[in-house]
Design an enzyme around this catalytic site. Structure first.
Site, PDB file in Angstrom:
ATOM      1  N   GLY A  21      -5.722   0.767   2.264  1.00 30.07           N
ATOM      2  CA  GLY A  21      -4.743   1.839   2.195  1.00 30.07           C
ATOM      3  C   GLY A  21      -5.433   3.176   2.310  1.00 30.07           C
ATOM      4  O   GLY A  21      -6.610   3.258   2.679  1.00 30.07           O
ATOM      5  N   ASP A 144       4.479   5.972  -4.930  1.00 34.61           N
ATOM      6  CA  ASP A 144       4.237   5.549  -3.546  1.00 34.61           C
ATOM      7  C   ASP A 144       4.992   4.259  -3.237  1.00 34.61           C
ATOM      8  O   ASP A 144       4.435   3.311  -2.690  1.00 34.61           O
ATOM      9  CB  ASP A 144       2.737   5.358  -3.312  1.00 34.61           C
ATOM     10  CG  ASP A 144       2.361   5.369  -1.833  1.00 34.61           C
ATOM     11  OD1 ASP A 144       3.134   5.922  -1.021  1.00 34.61           O
ATOM     12  OD2 ASP A 144       1.295   4.829  -1.485  1.00 34.61           O
TER      13      ASP A 144
END
Length: 281
Positions: A21, A144
């Site tokens: 990520g 997120d």
């Protein structure tokens, strides 16, 4: 910082990359200590800082904050965290997490371009909402929420990656303050408009991201094409009953003061069957 070793912390033998990520990289690893004592499944997931962030002054603190937030959560739909460790020889900090098999929600959405039917949608949405409700009740904000952070494992839905998460005031006050301004890793398509403008992370910002996810589950398409939100008149996805659409539409309000619905209320709306209201008439 030195290259990632084959064995981290003198205990975890790294086998292969699982995913990467913005802030972290996750590997499948074998716990040599568990293996030594005969555990037939000594496998774990390790999260280390990505190369882009490992030199940041706050990077190690950010990873520890994620560990502290996740350690505060105990829910079957939140990925379990085991420990936070430091490999002093190779100057690496890392988290040890449970290893699960299964695709992320992102992959399922790619395979279902028209969205999911109501029953299939509920099977994913309700556990996800349960996880977020639990986090909010424990004073933890995710920050997120997006399809790639939702795992559809063999053991059920799991929410993970609290790397941008924060504790609400009065929760985990002992944590050292960390500046996230240098990270700037919000996901534009799922971050609430006020977050992109510099406002603090709140529960209603998480609710906005949930609204995007639920809309995408129902229609197969992101309400704003995975871009920052614009003032567009949204249509009700055909797979979403009217009562659920009312709740999702509130979650998608661009003005946070008009986003008058909580994750728990969203969960209630999504759990209610369409015929329930007809019986009341």
């Amino acid at each position: 910082m030195s290259a990632l070793p084959t064995v981290l912390g003198g205990r975890y033998c790294i086998e292969r990359l699982l995913g990467a990520g913005g802030m972290g990289t996750v590997y499948r690893a074998r716990d040599l200590l568990q293996e030594q004592f005969g555990d037939p499944q000594p496998y774990v997931a390790l999260k280390v800082l990505s190369e882009a962030y490992e030199q940041s002054p706050d990077a190690s603190a950010l990873l520890f904050n994620e560990y502290a937030l996740m350690r505060h959560l105990h829910h079957p739909n939140v990925l379990r965290i085991y420990s936070f460790d430091v490999d002093t020889t190779h100057q690496r900090v890392f988290m040890v997490m449970e290893l699960l098999r299964g695709p992320t929600l992102d992959r399922l959405l790619c395979e279902r371009p028209l969205g999911l039917g109501w029953s299939a949608l509920q099977e994913i949405a309700l556990p996800l909402l349960d996880a977020v409700v639990h986090a909010h009740e424990r004073g933890v904000l995710h920050g997120d929420l997006k399809p790639s952070n939702v795992l559809l494992s063999e053991d059920g839905v799991r929410l993970f990656d609290f790397g941008l998460g924060q504790a609400q005031a009065g929760t985990l006050d002992g944590l050292a303050p960390v500046s996230r301004s240098r990270v700037n890793a919000w996901t534009p398509g799922y971050a609430a408009p006020e977050i992109l403008e510099g406002a603090a992370l709140t529960c209603v910002a998480d609710v906005y991201a949930l609204g995007c996810l639920l809309y995408e589950l129902a229609s197969g398409k992101h309400p704003f094409n995975r871009q920052p939100a614009t003032r567009t008149r949204l249509k009700r996805p055909k797979n979403l009953p009217r009562h659920a659409w009312c709740a999702v539409r509130k979650a998608l309000a661009l003005d946070p003061t008009k986003r008058t619905i909580s994750a728990a209320q969203l969960r209630t709306a999504l759990a209610t069957q369409p015929g329930f209201f007809a019986k009341l008439l």
